[in-house]
Design an enzyme around this catalytic site. Structure first.
Site, PDB file in Angstrom:
ATOM      1  N   HIS A  25       0.866  -1.176   0.000  1.00 56.84           N
ATOM      2  CA  HIS A  25       0.000   0.000   0.000  1.00 56.84           C
ATOM      3  C   HIS A  25       0.900   1.222   0.000  1.00 56.84           C
ATOM      4  O   HIS A  25       1.693   1.428   0.926  1.00 56.84           O
ATOM      5  CB  HIS A  25      -0.916   0.030   1.219  1.00 56.84           C
ATOM      6  N   CYS A  26       0.793   2.021  -1.030  1.00 55.83           N
ATOM      7  CA  CYS A  26       1.659   3.188  -1.185  1.00 55.83           C
ATOM      8  C   CYS A  26       0.902   4.439  -0.742  1.00 55.83           C
ATOM      9  O   CYS A  26      -0.068   4.843  -1.385  1.00 55.83           O
ATOM     10  CB  CYS A  26       2.099   3.331  -2.634  1.00 55.83           C
TER      11      CYS A  26
END
Length: 228
Positions: free
Chosen positions: A119-120
């Site tokens: 998850h960026c």
């Protein structure tokens, strides 16, 4: 593979993405104002340099928006599992939904994503099966824009001829040195960070390809005695 709209409600992600947009706006407005247009008017550079900068800037922000809103591969609530693939599905112990193997549950998004990489927060979205290529595009165009910005900062200070027609009443020219230093610092941070991320992503894809090949070889070797 469709690009369905996917929007994550995460204040931290909005803040991180806002910082990226701020850096992009700062350099996109500053570099043409203080470097490109003045040097073009005095004949030090060609219009191609200006055109290339705006092309890189547009590609960068478009890839950012696409990676941020594209569905990373979210699994539906009631997925249809083919009979031949049931052995490759498992139950998620967090959302109690069936998911294919190599899928992961994202605590920030609150659902499972196929082949989730991570998850960026900088794009406020997961990087998964359906938007991984968009994330790599973003890394590539960000590298181009950061490198070109650093190159223009360097040429402005050490290579190009000094400007003769400068209106020192304008804020950007009165604080030219400070703004160029800020731009250089931002460019270095972005280039080093994104280059490292881009390198690790490519290594991960390369290793995954080798793993898949080795797995296929393993299954072939298991079936080989049965054929003989």
């Amino acid at each position: 593979m469709g690009l369905q709209i996917h929007f994550v409600v995460d204040p931290q992600g909005w803040l991180c993405m806002g910082l990226i947009v701020f850096v992009w706006l700062f350099n996109t407005l500053l570099i043409p104002k203080i470097i490109l247009f003045p040097h073009y008017e005095e004949g030090h550079i060609s219009a191609v340099a200006i055109l290339c900068y705006y092309i890189f800037a547009v590609f960068c922000v478009v890839s950012l928006l696409r990676a941020s809103v594209a569905d990373p591969g979210r699994l539906p609530e009631s997925p249809k599992i083919p009979v031949t693939e049931r052995d490759f599905w498992e139950l998620c112990n967090k959302c109690n939904m069936m998911r294919p193997k190599r899928s992961h549950h994202c605590s920030r998004c609150g659902h499972c994503v196929r082949r989730m990489d991570h998850h960026c927060p900088w794009i406020n979205n997961c990087v998964g099966e359906d938007n991984h290529w968009l994330f790599l595009q973003l890394c590539f165009y960000t590298q181009l824009l950061s490198f070109y910005t650093l190159l223009l900062d360097f040429c402005h200070c050490y290579y190009l001829e000094p400007l003769t027609k400068v209106n020192w009443d304008i804020f950007v020219f009165r604080h030219e040195l400070a703004l160029i230093r800020i731009s250089t610092f931002m460019g270095l941070i972005m280039l080093i960070g994104i280059s490292g991320l881009f390198y690790t992503q490519l290594i991960g894809i390369f290793n995954a390809g080798h793993f898949k090949k080795d797995l296929q070889t393993f299954h072939t070797m298991r079936l080989l005695p049965l054929v003989i």
